[in-house]
Design a protein around this motif. Sequence first.
Motif, PDB file in Angstrom:
ATOM      1  N   GLY A  49       6.574   6.728  -4.203  1.00  0.00           N
ATOM      2  CA  GLY A  49       7.608   7.763  -4.179  1.00  0.00           C
ATOM      3  C   GLY A  49       8.829   7.242  -4.899  1.00  0.00           C
ATOM      4  O   GLY A  49       9.030   6.028  -5.024  1.00  0.00           O
ATOM      5  N   ALA A  50       9.650   8.142  -5.399  1.00  0.00           N
ATOM      6  CA  ALA A  50      10.851   7.713  -6.098  1.00  0.00           C
ATOM      7  C   ALA A  50      12.009   8.617  -5.732  1.00  0.00           C
ATOM      8  O   ALA A  50      11.843   9.835  -5.624  1.00  0.00           O
ATOM      9  N   ILE A  51      13.169   7.996  -5.533  1.00  0.00           N
ATOM     10  CA  ILE A  51      14.401   8.761  -5.390  1.00  0.00           C
ATOM     11  C   ILE A  51      15.207   8.476  -6.646  1.00  0.00           C
ATOM     12  O   ILE A  51      15.655   7.355  -6.873  1.00  0.00           O
ATOM     13  N   GLY A  52      15.349   9.474  -7.478  1.00  0.00           N
ATOM     14  CA  GLY A  52      16.026   9.303  -8.756  1.00  0.00           C
ATOM     15  C   GLY A  52      15.513  10.353  -9.707  1.00  0.00           C
ATOM     16  O   GLY A  52      14.634  11.139  -9.351  1.00  0.00           O
ATOM     17  N   PRO A  53      16.044  10.365 -10.936  1.00  0.00           N
ATOM     18  CA  PRO A  53      15.584  11.356 -11.906  1.00  0.00           C
ATOM     19  C   PRO A  53      14.102  11.163 -12.238  1.00  0.00           C
ATOM     20  O   PRO A  53      13.574  10.057 -12.108  1.00  0.00           O
ATOM     21  N   GLN A  54      13.446  12.234 -12.659  1.00  0.00           N
ATOM     22  CA  GLN A  54      12.042  12.171 -13.085  1.00  0.00           C
ATOM     23  C   GLN A  54      11.890  11.125 -14.184  1.00  0.00           C
ATOM     24  O   GLN A  54      12.728  11.023 -15.059  1.00  0.00           O
ATOM     25  N   ALA A  55      10.824  10.356 -14.122  1.00  0.00           N
ATOM     26  CA  ALA A  55      10.592   9.373 -15.179  1.00  0.00           C
ATOM     27  C   ALA A  55       9.106   9.115 -15.296  1.00  0.00           C
ATOM     28  O   ALA A  55       8.376   9.188 -14.307  1.00  0.00           O
ATOM     29  N   ASP A  56       8.657   8.826 -16.511  1.00  0.00           N
ATOM     30  CA  ASP A  56       7.269   8.467 -16.738  1.00  0.00           C
ATOM     31  C   ASP A  56       7.143   6.965 -16.596  1.00  0.00           C
ATOM     32  O   ASP A  56       7.626   6.210 -17.420  1.00  0.00           O
ATOM     33  N   LEU A  57       6.515   6.514 -15.514  1.00  0.00           N
ATOM     34  CA  LEU A  57       6.415   5.071 -15.258  1.00  0.00           C
ATOM     35  C   LEU A  57       5.021   4.539 -15.565  1.00  0.00           C
ATOM     36  O   LEU A  57       4.687   3.425 -15.193  1.00  0.00           O
ATOM     37  N   THR A  58       4.173   5.311 -16.192  1.00  0.00           N
ATOM     38  CA  THR A  58       2.789   4.968 -16.557  1.00  0.00           C
ATOM     39  C   THR A  58       1.827   5.045 -15.372  1.00  0.00           C
ATOM     40  O   THR A  58       0.663   4.716 -15.514  1.00  0.00           O
ATOM     41  N   TYR A  59       2.307   5.451 -14.204  1.00  0.00           N
ATOM     42  CA  TYR A  59       1.414   5.725 -13.073  1.00  0.00           C
ATOM     43  C   TYR A  59       2.041   6.899 -12.334  1.00  0.00           C
ATOM     44  O   TYR A  59       3.238   7.148 -12.478  1.00  0.00           O
TER      45      TYR A  59
ATOM     46  N   ASP B  16       0.806  -1.214   0.000  1.00  0.00           N
ATOM     47  CA  ASP B  16       0.000   0.000   0.000  1.00  0.00           C
ATOM     48  C   ASP B  16       0.844   1.271   0.000  1.00  0.00           C
ATOM     49  O   ASP B  16       0.302   2.371   0.091  1.00  0.00           O
ATOM     50  N   ALA B  17       2.157   1.120  -0.081  1.00  0.00           N
ATOM     51  CA  ALA B  17       3.028   2.279  -0.299  1.00  0.00           C
ATOM     52  C   ALA B  17       4.334   1.741  -0.870  1.00  0.00           C
ATOM     53  O   ALA B  17       4.808   0.687  -0.462  1.00  0.00           O
ATOM     54  N   VAL B  18       4.872   2.444  -1.837  1.00  0.00           N
ATOM     55  CA  VAL B  18       6.069   1.955  -2.519  1.00  0.00           C
ATOM     56  C   VAL B  18       7.084   3.077  -2.615  1.00  0.00           C
ATOM     57  O   VAL B  18       6.728   4.226  -2.876  1.00  0.00           O
ATOM     58  N   LEU B  19       8.338   2.737  -2.376  1.00  0.00           N
ATOM     59  CA  LEU B  19       9.407   3.700  -2.587  1.00  0.00           C
ATOM     60  C   LEU B  19      10.416   3.093  -3.558  1.00  0.00           C
ATOM     61  O   LEU B  19      10.915   1.990  -3.334  1.00  0.00           O
ATOM     62  N   LEU B  20      10.675   3.793  -4.641  1.00  0.00           N
ATOM     63  CA  LEU B  20      11.651   3.335  -5.636  1.00  0.00           C
ATOM     64  C   LEU B  20      12.957   4.068  -5.375  1.00  0.00           C
ATOM     65  O   LEU B  20      12.980   5.297  -5.318  1.00  0.00           O
ATOM     66  N   ILE B  21      14.019   3.316  -5.203  1.00  0.00           N
ATOM     67  CA  ILE B  21      15.311   3.936  -4.913  1.00  0.00           C
ATOM     68  C   ILE B  21      16.249   3.680  -6.089  1.00  0.00           C
ATOM     69  O   ILE B  21      16.709   2.556  -6.295  1.00  0.00           O
ATOM     70  N   GLY B  22      16.499   4.703  -6.859  1.00  0.00           N
ATOM     71  CA  GLY B  22      17.415   4.573  -7.995  1.00  0.00           C
ATOM     72  C   GLY B  22      16.981   3.497  -8.959  1.00  0.00           C
ATOM     73  O   GLY B  22      17.804   2.833  -9.571  1.00  0.00           O
ATOM     74  N   SER B  23      15.679   3.342  -9.102  1.00  0.00           N
ATOM     75  CA  SER B  23      15.195   2.286  -9.989  1.00  0.00           C
ATOM     76  C   SER B  23      14.120   2.842 -10.910  1.00  0.00           C
ATOM     77  O   SER B  23      13.222   3.546 -10.466  1.00  0.00           O
ATOM     78  N   ASN B  24      14.245   2.523 -12.178  1.00  0.00           N
ATOM     79  CA  ASN B  24      13.210   2.850 -13.157  1.00  0.00           C
ATOM     80  C   ASN B  24      12.671   1.523 -13.663  1.00  0.00           C
ATOM     81  O   ASN B  24      13.156   0.967 -14.644  1.00  0.00           O
ATOM     82  N   PRO B  25      11.682   0.954 -12.968  1.00  0.00           N
ATOM     83  CA  PRO B  25      11.240  -0.400 -13.335  1.00  0.00           C
ATOM     84  C   PRO B  25      10.706  -0.495 -14.758  1.00  0.00           C
ATOM     85  O   PRO B  25      10.728  -1.563 -15.346  1.00  0.00           O
TER      86      PRO B  25
ATOM     87  N   LYS C 251       1.440  -2.249   4.630  1.00  0.00           N
ATOM     88  CA  LYS C 251       2.404  -3.091   3.922  1.00  0.00           C
ATOM     89  C   LYS C 251       3.237  -2.235   2.978  1.00  0.00           C
ATOM     90  O   LYS C 251       3.046  -2.265   1.758  1.00  0.00           O
ATOM     91  N   PRO C 252       4.173  -1.468   3.513  1.00  0.00           N
ATOM     92  CA  PRO C 252       5.018  -0.642   2.639  1.00  0.00           C
ATOM     93  C   PRO C 252       6.161  -1.469   2.057  1.00  0.00           C
ATOM     94  O   PRO C 252       6.590  -2.460   2.654  1.00  0.00           O
ATOM     95  N   MET C 253       6.611  -1.086   0.895  1.00  0.00           N
ATOM     96  CA  MET C 253       7.759  -1.784   0.306  1.00  0.00           C
ATOM     97  C   MET C 253       8.680  -0.774  -0.365  1.00  0.00           C
ATOM     98  O   MET C 253       8.263   0.328  -0.726  1.00  0.00           O
ATOM     99  N   LEU C 254       9.943  -1.146  -0.477  1.00  0.00           N
ATOM    100  CA  LEU C 254      10.860  -0.320  -1.249  1.00  0.00           C
ATOM    101  C   LEU C 254      11.591  -1.201  -2.240  1.00  0.00           C
ATOM    102  O   LEU C 254      11.746  -2.409  -2.045  1.00  0.00           O
ATOM    103  N   ILE C 255      11.988  -0.574  -3.341  1.00  0.00           N
ATOM    104  CA  ILE C 255      12.694  -1.300  -4.389  1.00  0.00           C
ATOM    105  C   ILE C 255      14.015  -0.591  -4.634  1.00  0.00           C
ATOM    106  O   ILE C 255      14.028   0.589  -5.001  1.00  0.00           O
ATOM    107  N   VAL C 256      15.105  -1.292  -4.385  1.00  0.00           N
ATOM    108  CA  VAL C 256      16.418  -0.726  -4.639  1.00  0.00           C
ATOM    109  C   VAL C 256      16.852  -1.163  -6.033  1.00  0.00           C
ATOM    110  O   VAL C 256      16.962  -2.354  -6.311  1.00  0.00           O
ATOM    111  N   GLY C 257      17.082  -0.194  -6.910  1.00  0.00           N
ATOM    112  CA  GLY C 257      17.508  -0.527  -8.261  1.00  0.00           C
ATOM    113  C   GLY C 257      19.012  -0.649  -8.348  1.00  0.00           C
ATOM    114  O   GLY C 257      19.741  -0.249  -7.426  1.00  0.00           O
ATOM    115  N   GLN C 258      19.482  -1.206  -9.449  1.00  0.00           N
ATOM    116  CA  GLN C 258      20.938  -1.323  -9.620  1.00  0.00           C
ATOM    117  C   GLN C 258      21.589   0.053  -9.731  1.00  0.00           C
ATOM    118  O   GLN C 258      22.744   0.231  -9.400  1.00  0.00           O
ATOM    119  N   GLY C 259      20.819   1.029 -10.191  1.00  0.00           N
ATOM    120  CA  GLY C 259      21.353   2.385 -10.283  1.00  0.00           C
ATOM    121  C   GLY C 259      21.788   2.906  -8.933  1.00  0.00           C
ATOM    122  O   GLY C 259      22.681   3.767  -8.833  1.00  0.00           O
TER     123      GLY C 259
END
Lengths: 217, 688
Positions: free
Chosen positions: B400-410, B366-375, B441-449
């Motif tokens: 939420g996202a930490i990283g450059p602006q990106a259009d992720l379709t949502y 129910d909450a997502v944080l993207l860290i340096g990831s553009n899925p 149920k929060p989650m975060l996604i750490v990208g390879q970036g």
Amino acid sequence: MAEGSADGASADDMQQPADFVFDAASEAEIAGIIAKYPPGRQMSAVIPVLYVAQQQMARHTASAWVPRAAMDAVARRLSMAPIRVYEVATFYTMFHTRPIGRFHLQVCTTTPCWLRGSDAVTAACRAATGIEGWGETSADGMFTMTEVECLGGCVNAPILQVDDDFYEDMDAARTEALLAALRRGERPDPGSMAGRQGSAPEGGPMTLIGDAAGPAE
Amino acid sequence: MAKVTVDGITVEVPAGSNVLQACEAAGKEIPRFCYHDRLSVAGNCRMCLVEIEKAPPKPISSCSYPVADGMVVHTDSPMVRKARRGVMEFLLINHPLDCPICDQGGECDLQDQAVGYGVDHSRYAENKRAVKDKYLGPLVKTVMTRCIHCTRCIRFAAEIAGVEELGATSRGEGMEVGTYVEKALSSELSGCLIDICPVGALTSKPYAFVARPWELRKTDSVDVLDAVGASIRIDARGPEVLRILPRINDDVNEEWLGDKSRFAIDGLKRRRLDACWVRRDGQLHRATWAEAFDAIATRLDGMRGERIGAIAGNLADAESMLALKDLMATLGSANLDCRQDGSAIDASRRDFYTFNTSIAGIEEADAVLLIGSNPRREAPLINARLRKRWLQTNGALKIGAIGPQADLTYPVQTLGDSPALLTALRDGAQPFAEVLRKAAKPMLIVGQGALLRPDGAAVLAAAWQLAQASGMLGAEWHGFNVLHTAAARVAALDLGFLPGPRGRTFAGMMSGGVDLLWLLGADEFDTGRIGRETFVVYQGHHGDRGAARADVILPGAAYTEKNGTYVNTEGRVQRGFAAVAPPGEARADWTILRAFSERLGRRLPYDGIEALRARMEQLNPVFARLDVSPRFGATDPTGPEAGDIALSDTGFVYAVANYYQTDPISRASPTMTQCTEIYRPTLAVAAE
């Protein structure tokens, strides 16, 4: 007639203006329209706002149509995907996706109008404007003639609709006179050209004349 | 639950189901064109008509009619049959019936259903309507005259792919499906349009006129072009892979597949290494296996173990990595690494490097944080899941996202691109911290970036601390996720393909750190960093960067040509199967290593893939659990090592700049090159 093919890209790209900006009058109107819908439901305003855009084109270019740039402007204004606006604009025949003449002549040719002489109206339009087929625009850019289905004015058939106005009880001579007046820049009052009031009988009322007398006792 | 009787069979279905689902539950197949399980209901093709007792006395479209308790449905009454025949007759009025020249022939819903409900002649003498074909990009071919206006593609683009670009313009007989303004569809899932189109209106452009479905040999396998490990079916004829289609796997890819995974296969026929090559006097010369092995063995003769190194590439299968690891062990070398991008991964515990929430688990978040990831670029299928979750919550899911602006379709709230935000979020100094804390149920996604930077270890540790502070590490819920981009990475980490005691890391093996470097399909780094005197053995399937620098080339097999085990970013162990034979002299990779060990007289102790897999399971028991969902809660709150380098201020940069070309196969693919040329401007805009 099919108003604008779905093939938006190839046809008359030359005529498409590069951009479209709502003027102050349109903006004022749009604000009023959007205010009718709950917040977040501004997309519901797409049809009236498209109409505002078409009217603005009529004011500025003397041709009431919605160029692609205008549809994009509507999409931006209402925060919706451009394709959703294209769908609406191409669905309704009241929106023109390519330029039309200054006056839009819509001849009703459905059975009642046809029985009452819509062929003569059509022929008169052709003769006066030089237009040959449906959907064409005259060489001087003054008139576009389209065939429409029943306009719901059968009582005063035949009908010639010019832009938003009904001209009723038409015949060849009246059509010629009307088009000549339009050319001169006049806008004759819409309604019956035979001079009757509304849909009342020709030559004045036929019933309820004289004193009201009750049934004989 | 509602009790519904379908043709005399009583079934119980959840309330809120539609009649079509109830009929399916009763084992009655209902013909349909517009209805699709994973799309919204349109109800416009009218093919699924049924008769329902005590309902309005007319045929009713079962897909758009909700079930009610005690409902009695007839799917094969005279009224139903007559109505469906009528619908089919109408659909065929304007359909060109050009099946002999249509690529959908043999797997066409309209063709199949016309067998059941079509009549043998047409009552229409009028001309059929002709529709101009639309351009939708380099992947989807259109023959719009065949379109029956089911609007599946429009709904797919708007709902699943998240690009509202397709629509139905004009009306009545003039109605056309297209983009109106000509443009290539800007979705990484555009190939799925081909699958969902029930007729031949949308077909595969690269596969046009290539084969008929009944000629193809179908092999179930696993995709390796990203780390999602989508289930695929490889369709081959003779020695050639002709197409790849998704298989339904609700835990991973549902029934979608990214465009790269689907269309990069023409790269399998180009720039292939099909023979051994040995460099003599600066020139590569063709060689036999014996000569190539001799060249390596001669060089190895007397070399100390610590001067030998091995790097595993992104597409390697677990079997060959284990064989290489074992070979290195017999040579006395602990210089192993699978992180050719230099990403900081703590392999000390499995949940430090896997996607612990699991892909299907995203649907509970129910909450997502993207860290340096553009899925969207790194794993379009995971992006589609995130979008699905966002749709499920009616837009309530906060991302939420930490990283450059990106259009992720949502919609994504970009908090900035500085790693310092991680500590700010942990300490509650950033408003988004509240969102994460309040979420169940929060989650975060750490990208390879976020990891392939000098301070990668610190970022990983900070992300873990943030996860802990935001309640992501529960006994039932593990919200800490690492999104990999390399299909081989998790398997390599599971096998411990990492520097052993006093072993050199990837960076340590560069610049002359070793005298002999064995590259197992490692192409994703600047080979100029390898020392000039280092002897390079390249084992792989494509003549890419690694092969260009190699002194000896050993031709291996691509993923469609070998049986292999892959572990996806979730830690899901999956098996791929060989669909075709490797070209020329090329061999399955583990057999090459096994043969070479014999040449050295240090024979690896397995004669067959079963024995090798037994050793794999012995090394790490996870390899015994095939295809199962690896979900588990967080048991140990201790975080990964932070390393010596503190968090820097440098903003995150996404690891994948161009989705379409990320590996030797997609770089060799003309289709993917074309996509890059067409879509790079879009990607460049999205990256801004």
